[in-house]
Design a protein around this motif. Structure first.
Motif, short mmCIF file in Angstrom:
data_model
loop_
_atom_site.label_atom_id
_atom_site.label_comp_id
_atom_site.label_asym_id
_atom_site.label_seq_id
_atom_site.Cartn_x
_atom_site.Cartn_y
_atom_site.Cartn_z
N GLU A 104 10.20 -7.22 -10.33
CA GLU A 104 10.53 -5.90 -9.73
C GLU A 104 10.45 -4.82 -10.60
O GLU A 104 10.38 -3.58 -10.27
CB GLU A 104 11.86 -5.83 -9.01
CG GLU A 104 11.69 -6.81 -7.67
CD GLU A 104 13.31 -7.17 -7.07
OE1 GLU A 104 14.02 -7.01 -8.02
OE2 GLU A 104 13.23 -7.49 -5.96
N ASP A 107 6.99 -3.52 -10.57
CA ASP A 107 6.61 -3.00 -9.06
C ASP A 107 7.36 -1.87 -8.61
O ASP A 107 8.25 -1.86 -7.84
CB ASP A 107 6.82 -4.28 -8.23
CG ASP A 107 6.47 -3.74 -6.58
OD1 ASP A 107 5.73 -2.91 -6.36
OD2 ASP A 107 7.06 -4.45 -5.70
N ALA A 109 6.90 0.72 -6.93
CA ALA A 109 6.73 1.14 -5.63
C ALA A 109 7.41 0.34 -4.74
O ALA A 109 7.47 0.72 -3.43
CB ALA A 109 5.16 1.44 -5.38
N LYS A 110 7.75 -0.97 -5.11
CA LYS A 110 8.69 -1.73 -4.42
C LYS A 110 7.82 -2.40 -3.18
O LYS A 110 8.26 -2.52 -1.99
CB LYS A 110 9.97 -1.32 -3.78
CG LYS A 110 10.87 -0.83 -4.92
CD LYS A 110 11.30 -1.98 -5.70
CE LYS A 110 12.42 -1.30 -6.75
NZ LYS A 110 11.79 -1.82 -8.32
N HIS A 111 6.58 -2.63 -3.25
CA HIS A 111 5.78 -3.34 -2.26
C HIS A 111 5.78 -4.75 -2.10
O HIS A 111 5.51 -5.08 -1.20
CB HIS A 111 4.13 -2.98 -2.89
CG HIS A 111 3.59 -1.61 -2.71
ND1 HIS A 111 3.79 -0.78 -1.67
CD2 HIS A 111 3.16 -0.63 -3.68
CE1 HIS A 111 3.21 0.50 -1.99
NE2 HIS A 111 2.96 0.41 -3.28
N GLY A 112 6.38 -5.42 -3.45
CA GLY A 112 6.49 -6.78 -3.07
C GLY A 112 5.21 -7.67 -3.90
O GLY A 112 5.10 -8.86 -3.79
N PHE A 113 4.43 -6.92 -4.31
CA PHE A 113 3.04 -7.45 -4.78
C PHE A 113 2.74 -6.52 -6.03
O PHE A 113 2.99 -5.46 -6.23
CB PHE A 113 1.98 -7.58 -3.95
CG PHE A 113 1.49 -6.40 -3.31
CD1 PHE A 113 0.52 -5.63 -4.09
CD2 PHE A 113 1.89 -5.81 -2.34
CE1 PHE A 113 -0.21 -4.50 -3.40
CE2 PHE A 113 1.39 -4.72 -1.75
CZ PHE A 113 0.41 -4.02 -2.58
N THR A 115 -0.90 -5.70 -8.26
CA THR A 115 -2.45 -6.05 -8.12
C THR A 115 -2.93 -6.88 -9.47
O THR A 115 -2.07 -6.92 -10.54
CB THR A 115 -3.28 -4.71 -8.19
OG1 THR A 115 -3.10 -4.20 -9.60
CG2 THR A 115 -3.07 -3.74 -7.14
N SER A 147 -6.35 -10.55 -1.02
CA SER A 147 -5.88 -9.23 -1.17
C SER A 147 -6.02 -8.97 -2.81
O SER A 147 -5.81 -7.72 -3.17
CB SER A 147 -4.40 -9.36 -0.82
OG SER A 147 -3.57 -10.09 -1.87
N SER A 149 -4.33 -9.65 -5.17
CA SER A 149 -2.86 -9.28 -5.55
C SER A 149 -1.91 -10.60 -5.80
O SER A 149 -2.30 -11.56 -5.19
CB SER A 149 -2.38 -8.02 -4.92
OG SER A 149 -1.98 -8.71 -3.49
N ASN A 151 1.68 -11.83 -4.66
CA ASN A 151 2.83 -11.64 -3.93
C ASN A 151 3.95 -12.27 -4.82
O ASN A 151 4.14 -13.61 -4.82
CB ASN A 151 2.86 -12.42 -2.56
CG ASN A 151 4.28 -12.35 -1.84
OD1 ASN A 151 5.13 -12.51 -2.59
ND2 ASN A 151 4.14 -11.93 -0.63
#
Length: 164
Positions: A104, A107, A109-113, A115, A147, A149, A151
């Motif tokens: 986290e 991350d 932007a808090k997307h949960g993934f 790249t 994707s 990326s 998760n």
């Protein structure tokens, strides 16, 4: 009842640990001569549920290596050091919540993934950098090919060792 108490004795625990260590060691003892290639020690240790850092692994190897390094580790030197590490619960895996917090941090932007590119950048440029081989191994296990990326919640769930 006496049999139950016997199984829980310290001696019984050590016997069980010795059995697990011997089984793990024998997988890599290709010549059946109670030796393994020094490069296999990390894999053996990890197969026993331990997760040493590269630095810890080098220290461990120095403890089990012969005076004159031969490139091979003998079982009789490995057994007591590995037994002690397991009894002391050394090299325990990082808890799931701590791994999640680490991902986290990257991350933002808090997307949960993350790249593929972000993951490579963070794993090779920060802290104790991954080797090319470690990076390729992680990417093959972690990156979703559709994707491109990771998760990280799914990846963490896959990585965490159930200690029960």
């Amino acid at each position: 009842m006496a049999e139950e108490k016997e199984r829980e004795s310290p001696e019984a625990i050590v016997v069980e640990i010795h059995k697990k260590i011997k089984e793990a060691f024998e997988v890599f003892d290709h010549e059946s001569n109670n030796t393994v290639d020094v490069r296999e020690i990390g894999t053996i240790i990890r197969s026993l549920g331990c997760c040493p850092s590269e630095g810890e692994l080098h220290i461990f190897i120095s403890e089990v290596e012969d005076e004159e390094p031969s490139g091979y580790i003998r079982f009789e030197k490995f057994l007591p050091v590995m037994t002690k590490a397991l009894l002391e619960r050394k090299f325990r895996p990082i808890p799931e919540d701590v791994l999640l917090q680490a991902f986290e941090v990257f991350d933002t932007a808090k997307h949960g993934f993350l790249t593929r590119e972000e993951l490579i950048k963070y794993m090779t440029e920060e802290g104790e950098p991954f080797s090319q081989e470690e990076m390729e191994e992680m990417l093959s296990a972690a990156i979703d090919p559709e994707s491109n990326s990771i998760n990280y919640r799914d990846y963490i769930a896959m990585m965490v060792i159930d200690e029960n």
